[in-house]
Design an enzyme around this catalytic site. Structure first.
Site, PDB file in Angstrom:
ATOM      1  N   GLY A 166      30.377 -15.689 -75.744  1.00  0.00           N
ATOM      2  CA  GLY A 166      31.215 -15.965 -76.916  1.00  0.00           C
ATOM      3  C   GLY A 166      31.161 -17.442 -77.250  1.00  0.00           C
ATOM      4  CG  ASP A 167      33.978 -19.363 -77.658  1.00  0.00           C
ATOM      5  OD1 ASP A 167      34.583 -18.921 -78.640  1.00  0.00           O
ATOM      6  OD2 ASP A 167      34.406 -19.267 -76.487  1.00  0.00           O
ATOM      7  N   GLY A 184      28.928 -20.158 -81.801  1.00  0.00           N
ATOM      8  CA  GLY A 184      28.801 -20.673 -83.173  1.00  0.00           C
ATOM      9  C   GLY A 184      28.262 -19.611 -84.122  1.00  0.00           C
ATOM     10  CE  LYS A 185      30.007 -14.279 -81.879  1.00  0.00           C
ATOM     11  NZ  LYS A 185      30.336 -15.147 -80.753  1.00  0.00           N
ATOM     12  CG  ASN A 191      39.139 -10.389 -79.164  1.00  0.00           C
ATOM     13  OD1 ASN A 191      38.906 -10.099 -80.326  1.00  0.00           O
ATOM     14  ND2 ASN A 191      38.583  -9.755 -78.154  1.00  0.00           N
ATOM     15  CB  ALA A 192      36.605 -12.970 -82.719  1.00  0.00           C
ATOM     16  N   GLY A 193      37.485 -16.213 -82.323  1.00  0.00           N
ATOM     17  CA  GLY A 193      37.813 -17.388 -83.135  1.00  0.00           C
ATOM     18  C   GLY A 193      36.587 -17.825 -83.915  1.00  0.00           C
ATOM     19  CG  HIS A 194      34.845 -16.056 -86.785  1.00  0.00           C
ATOM     20  ND1 HIS A 194      33.635 -15.714 -86.249  1.00  0.00           N
ATOM     21  CD2 HIS A 194      35.565 -14.928 -86.859  1.00  0.00           C
ATOM     22  CE1 HIS A 194      33.633 -14.415 -86.013  1.00  0.00           C
ATOM     23  NE2 HIS A 194      34.781 -13.924 -86.369  1.00  0.00           N
ATOM     24  CD  GLN A 225      35.231 -10.628 -78.809  1.00  0.00           C
ATOM     25  OE1 GLN A 225      34.836  -9.523 -79.122  1.00  0.00           O
ATOM     26  NE2 GLN A 225      36.205 -11.228 -79.472  1.00  0.00           N
ATOM     27  N   GLY A 245      43.222 -22.528 -77.323  1.00  0.00           N
ATOM     28  CA  GLY A 245      43.308 -23.976 -77.109  1.00  0.00           C
ATOM     29  C   GLY A 245      42.935 -24.399 -75.690  1.00  0.00           C
ATOM     30  NE  ARG A 246      42.391 -19.392 -72.304  1.00  0.00           N
ATOM     31  CZ  ARG A 246      42.128 -18.171 -71.838  1.00  0.00           C
ATOM     32  NH1 ARG A 246      42.402 -17.863 -70.596  1.00  0.00           N
ATOM     33  NH2 ARG A 246      41.576 -17.250 -72.605  1.00  0.00           N
ATOM     34  N   PRO A 247      40.821 -25.566 -72.434  1.00  0.00           N
ATOM     35  CG  PRO A 247      41.104 -27.056 -70.647  1.00  0.00           C
ATOM     36  CD  PRO A 247      41.847 -26.104 -71.531  1.00  0.00           C
ATOM     37  N   GLY A 296      25.075 -29.278 -86.367  1.00  0.00           N
ATOM     38  CA  GLY A 296      26.413 -29.733 -86.728  1.00  0.00           C
ATOM     39  C   GLY A 296      27.150 -28.588 -87.386  1.00  0.00           C
TER      40      GLY A 296
HETATM   41  P1  IMP Z   1      40.307 -10.069 -74.407  1.00  0.00           P
HETATM   42  O1  IMP Z   1      39.187  -9.812 -75.359  1.00  0.00           O
HETATM   43  O2  IMP Z   1      41.445 -10.828 -75.026  1.00  0.00           O
HETATM   44  O3  IMP Z   1      40.751  -8.821 -73.706  1.00  0.00           O
HETATM   45  O4  IMP Z   1      39.749 -11.026 -73.246  1.00  0.00           O
HETATM   46  C1  IMP Z   1      38.787 -10.594 -72.301  1.00  0.00           C
HETATM   47  C2  IMP Z   1      37.836 -11.730 -71.925  1.00  0.00           C
HETATM   48  O5  IMP Z   1      37.032 -12.042 -73.061  1.00  0.00           O
HETATM   49  C3  IMP Z   1      38.515 -13.051 -71.543  1.00  0.00           C
HETATM   50  O6  IMP Z   1      37.715 -13.695 -70.554  1.00  0.00           O
HETATM   51  C4  IMP Z   1      38.511 -13.837 -72.820  1.00  0.00           C
HETATM   52  O7  IMP Z   1      38.590 -15.224 -72.585  1.00  0.00           O
HETATM   53  C5  IMP Z   1      37.162 -13.419 -73.384  1.00  0.00           C
HETATM   54  N1  IMP Z   1      37.084 -13.536 -74.843  1.00  0.00           N
HETATM   55  C6  IMP Z   1      37.586 -12.682 -75.760  1.00  0.00           C
HETATM   56  N2  IMP Z   1      37.288 -13.076 -77.001  1.00  0.00           N
HETATM   57  C7  IMP Z   1      36.553 -14.193 -76.877  1.00  0.00           C
HETATM   58  C8  IMP Z   1      35.906 -15.047 -77.825  1.00  0.00           C
HETATM   59  O8  IMP Z   1      35.925 -14.850 -79.038  1.00  0.00           O
HETATM   60  N3  IMP Z   1      35.218 -16.103 -77.285  1.00  0.00           N
HETATM   61  C9  IMP Z   1      35.134 -16.320 -75.949  1.00  0.00           C
HETATM   62  N4  IMP Z   1      35.714 -15.556 -75.040  1.00  0.00           N
HETATM   63  C10 IMP Z   1      36.415 -14.483 -75.502  1.00  0.00           C
END
Ligand code: IMP
Length: 472
Positions: free
Chosen positions: A11-12, A14-15, A37-40, A239, A342-344, A458
């Site tokens: 995940g992360d 840069g999709k 759960n996905a951050g774009h 992800q 926001g976690r490192p 960038g």
């Molecule tokens: P969940 O999807 O919230 O159930 O999390 C399950 C695992 O996937 C955890 O380790 C999260 O940190 C990871 N995870 C879920 N979504 C992302 C994402 O968009 N980027 C990175 N890690 C993610």
């Protein structure tokens, strides 16, 4: 045709940026799994758009679809749409009637179950968005679907069946007193989240808004009709491959399938339609990870907050940096802090066994590498080339997490490349990239036997070099 975008790592990668660049030629951008759960992060015209549920193409005036394989939190959906309206956009977003709904009790359960797991050292480090419990209810055939929100009686039936079970799970199995739980999500306290009438009232209101705004669709039909009309469809994975419930490192995974096979199931398009198109893997030039699980090429630990001082900066770019110096430098230069939490993030070198696995599992027809600018300034850039396990060399990842944790990476070192005016480099094209960066990228392409389609230098759209456009 379709172009499917898949995260090749954890995940992360840069999709969002790649969806933005290639999605320019698309008419529709659909998500096929995951939820908020996905951050774009999409940067466009100096504006930054932070999205976790709305498909990032919607920022660009494309039709955004949340497919049946997604789990949808209506509170997040409407918050994001309202924010986009405030930023002056008028996004067209459709939601599959077959998609499952994240309910407030799912979020409470996700957070309480993480606490229960932490006692047993099984903590996954979820985003706390209720993703796992919602997919559990889908598989357990007690979920609530978007289509159910449109009918008060059906919704009441579903909730009257499921909420008492969930309440008993918390009170009798976990032995937790809901009135004493100090958690609140989406306007619900823990106790309210298990109150059928309160949930019914709010979720019926969401259903009415979805209906009034004409947002619900049969996703497969909607997308197939678009393709029949000659439109281009982008399928946007969230992800990454190693977070895939089948192909990732179980149990430290999310509860859906980010890999390309699910692009068909989770969108409602046929596999032949998806397979006739392209599948583009997105890779970050190094590795990052949120949450628990092995990471053989990991550099230093992820503790600590923002900010690397000048001393640490020069230590990382000097001739003998420690892994910790390198990790802090990359974390800071790459902004490696969770978009949702926001976690490192944990940081490591690129891991080729992981990429070989990802390329095979999804059948990449091309790949993009992001954040190549972040590595600039380092004297040496490494890649984990293969692993050693029980005295043997292996080139892909083992299927169990425990075996993967035992892998020792064998590194290959590349001479680093200097800082540059990346916008100018991007404007000139691939040949303007520093030679050492090209050597690095071409080595990766050769190792995963996949052509390089794009290089991200960038966050801005104009800072991506396109070598081959999958829609053209
Ligand atoms: P969940 O999807 O919230 O159930 O999390 C399950 C695992 O996937 C955890 O380790 C999260 O940190 C990871 N995870 C879920 N979504 C992302 C994402 O968009 N980027 C990175 N890690 C993610």
């Amino acid at each position: 045709m379709t172009v499917t975008i898949v995260g090749a790592q954890l995940g992360d990668e840069g999709k969002g940026g790649i969806v933005d660049v290639f999605g320019e030629s698309a008419d529709v951008v659909a998500r096929y799994q995951g939820g908020d759960n996905a951050g774009h992060t999409v940067v466009h015209g100096g504006e930054t758009y932070k999205l976790s549920l709305v498909p990032s193409g919607a920022v660009r005036g494309k039709v955004g679809v949340l497919g049946n394989g997604c789990v949808v939190n209506p509170a997040t959906l409407f918050d994001e749409l309202d924010d986009l309206h405030e930023q002056g956009l008028d996004p067209d977003v459709r939601v599959a009637e077959r998609a499952h709904v994240i309910m407030p009790y799912h979020r409470i359960l996700d957070n309480l179950e993480e606490d229960v797991r932490s006692d047993d050292d099984l903590k996954v480090g979820t985003t706390g968005r209720g993703i796992g419990p919602t997919y559990e209810d889908k598989a357990g055939r007690r979920g609530v679907r978007v289509g159910d929100l449109l009918d008060a009686e059906v919704l009441r039936d579903r909730l009257e069946y499921v909420i008492p079970q969930k309440r008993r799970l918390i009170e009798e199995v976990y032995e937790i007193d809901l009135d004493a739980v100090d958690l609140a999500f989406d306007g619900f306290t823990a106790a309210e989240a298990f109150d059928t009438d309160a949930v019914l009232e709010q979720y019926r209101a969401y259903g009415e808004r979805l209906d009034e705004e004409g947002m619900t669709v049969v996703a497969g039909e909607f997308l197939a009709d678009s393709i029949d009309d000659g439109e281009q469809v982008m399928l946007e994975g969230a992800q990454g491959t190693l977070l895939d419930i089948d192909h990732g490192n179980f149990p430290y995974v999310t509860s859906s399938n980010p890999t390309a096979g699910y692009a068909a199931t989770g969108s409602g398009l046929g596999v032949t339609t998806v397979g006739d198109g392209e599948v583009v893997g997105v890779v970050k030039g190094y590795l990052s990870r949120v949450g628990t699980g092995p990471m053989p090429t990991e550099l230093g630990p992820s503790e600590g907050g923002h900010g690397v001082d000048a001393g640490e900066q020069s230590a990382a770019t000097g001739s003998d940096p420690t892994p910790e110096d390198l990790a802090s430098y990359i974390r800071e230069e790459g902004g490696e802090y969770g978009t949702v939490t926001g976690r490192p993030r944990r940081v490591g070198w690129l891991d080729l066994p992981m990429l070989r696995h990802a390329a095979r599992a999804s059948g990449f027809t091309g790949f993009a590498v992001n954040h190549v600018d972040v590595l600039a300034g380092l004297e040496t850039v490494k890649v984990g080339d293969s692993y050693e396990l029980d005295g043997e060399k292996i080139e892909t990842i083992p299927s169990t997490t425990e075996r993967w944790a035992d892998c020792e990476p064998t590194f290959r070192s590349f001479d680093g490349w200097p800082e540059a005016d990346w916008s100018a480099v991007a404007a000139e094209g691939y040949e303007a990239l520093p030679e050492n960066a090209r050597t690095y990228l071409e080595y990766v392409a050769e190792q995963i036997d996949t052509p390089l389609y794009a290089v991200g230098l960038g966050p801005e759209r104009e800072q991506t070099v396109v070598l081959e456009h999958p829609f053209e």
